[in-house]
Every structure is written in structure tokens, then in C-alpha cells.
Motif scaffolding. Structure first.
Motif, PDB file in Angstrom:
ATOM      1  N   UNK A 275      51.101  51.834  33.807  1.00 33.88           N
ATOM      2  CA  UNK A 275      51.584  50.847  34.782  1.00 33.88           C
ATOM      3  C   UNK A 275      50.409  50.142  35.457  1.00 33.88           C
ATOM      4  N   UNK A 276      49.342  50.898  35.762  1.00 31.51           N
ATOM      5  CA  UNK A 276      48.178  50.305  36.428  1.00 31.51           C
ATOM      6  C   UNK A 276      47.557  49.208  35.576  1.00 31.51           C
ATOM      7  N   UNK A 277      47.572  49.386  34.255  1.00 35.15           N
ATOM      8  CA  UNK A 277      47.017  48.364  33.367  1.00 35.15           C
ATOM      9  C   UNK A 277      47.796  47.058  33.491  1.00 35.15           C
ATOM     10  N   UNK A 278      49.088  47.160  33.752  1.00 34.66           N
ATOM     11  CA  UNK A 278      49.894  45.953  33.962  1.00 34.66           C
ATOM     12  C   UNK A 278      49.603  45.346  35.328  1.00 34.66           C
ATOM     13  N   UNK A 279      49.618  46.166  36.351  1.00 37.85           N
ATOM     14  CA  UNK A 279      49.467  45.680  37.717  1.00 37.85           C
ATOM     15  C   UNK A 279      48.114  45.022  37.958  1.00 37.85           C
ATOM     16  N   UNK A 280      47.089  45.423  37.213  1.00 43.53           N
ATOM     17  CA  UNK A 280      45.754  44.838  37.377  1.00 43.53           C
ATOM     18  C   UNK A 280      45.532  43.632  36.477  1.00 43.53           C
ATOM     19  N   UNK A 281      46.547  43.236  35.715  1.00 47.12           N
ATOM     20  CA  UNK A 281      46.449  42.077  34.823  1.00 47.12           C
ATOM     21  C   UNK A 281      46.981  40.830  35.519  1.00 47.12           C
ATOM     22  N   UNK A 282      46.153  39.798  35.613  1.00 47.23           N
ATOM     23  CA  UNK A 282      46.590  38.556  36.258  1.00 47.23           C
ATOM     24  C   UNK A 282      47.764  37.929  35.516  1.00 47.23           C
ATOM     25  N   UNK A 283      47.762  37.998  34.185  1.00 47.57           N
ATOM     26  CA  UNK A 283      48.861  37.399  33.423  1.00 47.57           C
ATOM     27  C   UNK A 283      50.161  38.150  33.677  1.00 47.57           C
ATOM     28  N   UNK A 284      50.093  39.485  33.810  1.00 47.11           N
ATOM     29  CA  UNK A 284      51.313  40.231  34.117  1.00 47.11           C
ATOM     30  C   UNK A 284      51.779  39.948  35.535  1.00 47.11           C
ATOM     31  N   UNK A 285      50.846  39.818  36.472  1.00 50.51           N
ATOM     32  CA  UNK A 285      51.239  39.514  37.852  1.00 50.51           C
ATOM     33  C   UNK A 285      51.936  38.159  37.929  1.00 50.51           C
ATOM     34  N   UNK A 286      51.533  37.215  37.086  1.00 50.74           N
ATOM     35  CA  UNK A 286      52.229  35.938  37.049  1.00 50.74           C
ATOM     36  C   UNK A 286      53.656  36.122  36.526  1.00 50.74           C
ATOM     37  N   UNK A 287      53.823  36.990  35.523  1.00 47.36           N
ATOM     38  CA  UNK A 287      55.171  37.286  35.033  1.00 47.36           C
ATOM     39  C   UNK A 287      55.996  37.961  36.124  1.00 47.36           C
ATOM     40  N   UNK A 288      55.362  38.862  36.879  1.00 47.05           N
ATOM     41  CA  UNK A 288      56.074  39.525  37.968  1.00 47.05           C
ATOM     42  C   UNK A 288      56.553  38.509  38.997  1.00 47.05           C
ATOM     43  N   UNK A 289      55.676  37.586  39.371  1.00 43.98           N
ATOM     44  CA  UNK A 289      56.056  36.547  40.327  1.00 43.98           C
ATOM     45  C   UNK A 289      57.183  35.685  39.774  1.00 43.98           C
ATOM     46  N   UNK A 290      57.114  35.368  38.488  1.00 45.10           N
ATOM     47  CA  UNK A 290      58.156  34.548  37.871  1.00 45.10           C
ATOM     48  C   UNK A 290      59.490  35.280  37.864  1.00 45.10           C
ATOM     49  N   UNK A 291      59.462  36.594  37.535  1.00 44.72           N
ATOM     50  CA  UNK A 291      60.697  37.364  37.567  1.00 44.72           C
ATOM     51  C   UNK A 291      61.308  37.417  38.957  1.00 44.72           C
ATOM     52  N   UNK A 292      60.464  37.589  39.969  1.00 46.69           N
ATOM     53  CA  UNK A 292      60.956  37.574  41.353  1.00 46.69           C
ATOM     54  C   UNK A 292      61.533  36.210  41.713  1.00 46.69           C
ATOM     55  N   UNK A 293      60.816  35.156  41.339  1.00 51.19           N
ATOM     56  CA  UNK A 293      61.277  33.796  41.654  1.00 51.19           C
ATOM     57  C   UNK A 293      62.608  33.501  40.977  1.00 51.19           C
ATOM     58  N   UNK A 294      62.738  33.909  39.716  1.00 50.49           N
ATOM     59  CA  UNK A 294      63.987  33.660  38.998  1.00 50.49           C
ATOM     60  C   UNK A 294      65.151  34.402  39.647  1.00 50.49           C
ATOM     61  N   UNK A 295      64.894  35.650  40.068  1.00 50.26           N
ATOM     62  CA  UNK A 295      65.955  36.407  40.720  1.00 50.26           C
ATOM     63  C   UNK A 295      66.361  35.803  42.047  1.00 50.26           C
TER      64      UNK A 295
END
Length: 302
Positions: A275-295
């Protein structure tokens, strides 16, 4: 190690027409989870103390101070969220670790008393939760503003510590926000993976009364969970929420004291290496923000 906190892109969030029921289907459908291993579900949250856990892990390099948490003064584009107000609550504050006395002060959460705030957790190599939450919150703000929403952050590392959990709730209430999302990352055991969305329980006591927001917050949370899983490829938590990605709690002041629809999102477990490998990835954090925005957009348009 270096981390990429470069400014997020401002592309518009994708148009949405997904209902809450469809979001719930995604939570249980094979393939939404990105192949994470199932584990014991429904375990008690490992986050004692304030509204999130305190960690003894190093917090790493501090983010540079950014713009004020006040609403943006720039003109917003017309879009599907024009006229809507969203408050984003970045969990913790990078300065909390230098103000332990202040953040340990007890505050009233309606049904009892709790610490003002905590330092938050960190990955094993020192990437701080407070830094993660600010980065995702900045990305989320850009996406929502591109859709026309008025966005306010509860803080932007522009104050020495805090705000306290009661003030965080008050900021959303006074803004008369249509939705409030508190961004976090968990600090659980290795092997515990995935995200979960924390919903307010029905509580009434002292200054807390969530009776008017339980249903709407549950709708907001379900939509966020469905879109977050779909966009990030992350599975719902394998240790909290019975594999639904949803967890209801009555001990969080930020939820108990809210009078507007509000949820917490634990985007992953910082103490698990995968999970840490995802959380420290800027590209994954952008996906996280997009998922939050879509919801959020799905909820506000629904």
C-alpha cells in the motif's frame, strides 16, 4: 527517498451518471479490487486517540507552505458543480509533531472528550500522512474547481498546528457545505491493505446530533467507495468494514459534530509496503483524487 509533490494537473473530472447502487455493486464485484489478497474482515480500527492514529514513525520532509485554506478568489468555470460548496479536510497538519502539548488538549466531541488532533502516521521510510493528505487534497481541489465547485480546505499547512477536530467540523458547518471529505491514510499492521470510508453513526448527546446527516453521508460514502475502487484499482479494506469499504463509527469528533454530509476516507495503509508503494506514487495519488472527485460529483449531481 524523494517524493513527487509537483502541482497536480487541472483536467476536468470525467462526466458521471453512476448511481449509488451501482457504486455499491463495484465494491463486491471481482476485478474492482486490483487483485489484493482477502483477509480477516471487520477488525476493530487500530487508530486510538484523536480522529486518527499517532505514529512514532519519522514524518520525513515537510511540505512547503501553500496558499491559504480560505476559498479561492479566482473566478471559477461554469460546470456541473456550479453553486455547490465542498470542504476538503486534509488529515492532521505537518506542524502537529512540534506542538504535542497543544494537540493533546482535550476537546468536546458531543458524546465525550478527545484529543484536539494527532500527528498522524507515516510510511516506514518516513513519508508522512500529513504530507500525503495535503497533496491529495490539492489535487482534489483542482478537479472539483474545474467542475465549478467552491472549495475550501480546513487548513493548508498555513497554521502552526491543527485545527482541532471540533474546529474542523465547525468549518464545514459554517460553510454550509454540500459535502465534506476528510482525507486520511491508515497506520495498521503489515498485510492489512486497501481503503475504507468512515461514515457517521447515529449519535445524539452534548453538541452532537447526526440524525439529519446519517443517510446523506452514507450515500456520499458509498458513491466515493465505488468510484475510488474503480479509479485507483485498490480493493476495499481487508481488515475493516467486512470487505465493503464502509465502516460506521461513533467516536470521531469530526463526524459527530458535523451538521452537513461528511465522511472520512482512509486511502490505504501506510505501514504495509504494498500500500505504501501506492501512496508514495504521484500518479496513484492523482487517481485517488480523481476517484474522490468522481464520487463527490456523483453524489452532488444525484
Amino acid at each position: 527517498m524523494p517524493y513527487d509533490d509537483s502541482p497536480p494537473p487541472t483536467r476536468r473530472a470525467r462526466p458521471l451518471s453512476v448511481a449509488a447502487a451501482l457504486a455499491a455493486v463495484c465494491l463486491t464485484a471481482a476485478g474492482c479490487g486490483g487483485g489484493q489478497e482477502p483477509g480477516e474482515a471487520g477488525a476493530a480500527s487500530p487508530r486510538p486517540g484523536g480522529d486518527a492514529a499517532t505514529s512514532t514513525a519519522p514524518t520525513g520532509e515537510q511540505p512547503e507552505p501553500t496558499a491559504s485554506a480560505s476559498p479561492s478568489a479566482k473566478p471559477l468555470p461554469k460546470g456541473p458543480l456550479t453553486g455547490r460548496t465542498v470542504v476538503i479536510d486534509p488529515g492532521h497538519n505537518p506542524g502537529n509533531r512540534d506542538h504535542t502539548r497543544e494537540i493533546n488538549r482535550q476537546v468536546d466531541i458531543g458524546t465525550g472528550r478527545k484529543e484536539c488532533d494527532t500527528t498522524g502516521t507515516a510510511t516506514n521510510d518516513g513519508y508522512a500522512e500529513a504530507r500525503f493528505t495535503l497533496d491529495v487534497s490539492h489535487r482534489l481541489r483542482a478537479l472539483l474547481e474545474a467542475e465549478g465547485a467552491r472549495v475550501r480546505l480546513t487548513h493548508d499547512a498555513d497554521r502552526p498546528f491543527g485545527p482541532c477536530i471540533d474546529e474542523r467540523a465547525r468549518i464545514g458547518n459554517e460553510a454550509k457545505a454540500d459535502a465534506v471529505v476528510s482525507v486520511h491514510a491508515d497506520g495498521s499492521s503489515v498485510g492489512n491493505r486497501g481503503f475504507h470510508v468512515i461514515l457517521p453513526a447515529g449519535v445524539k448527546g452534548g453538541g452532537a446530533d447526526t440524525s439529519k446527516i446519517v443517510k446523506s453521508s452514507a450515500d456520499l460514502g458509498a458513491r466515493i467507495a465505488g468510484h475510488f475502487a474503480r479509479t485507483t484499482g485498490s480493493a476495499p479494506s481487508n481488515y475493516i468494514g467486512g470487505n465493503t469499504g464502509l465502516n460506521t463509527r461513533d467516536d470521531l469528533g469530526g463526524l459527530n459534530l458535523s451538521t452537513v454530509p461528511k465522511v472520512f476516507v482512509e486511502c490505504g495503509n501506510m505501514r504495509d509496503p504494498k500500500d505504501a508503494a501506492l501512496l508514495t506514487s504521484a500518479s496513484w495519488r492523482q487517481k485517488a483524487a480523481q476517484g474522490l472527485a468522481d464520487g463527490i460529483t456523483s453524489y452532488l449531481k444525484g
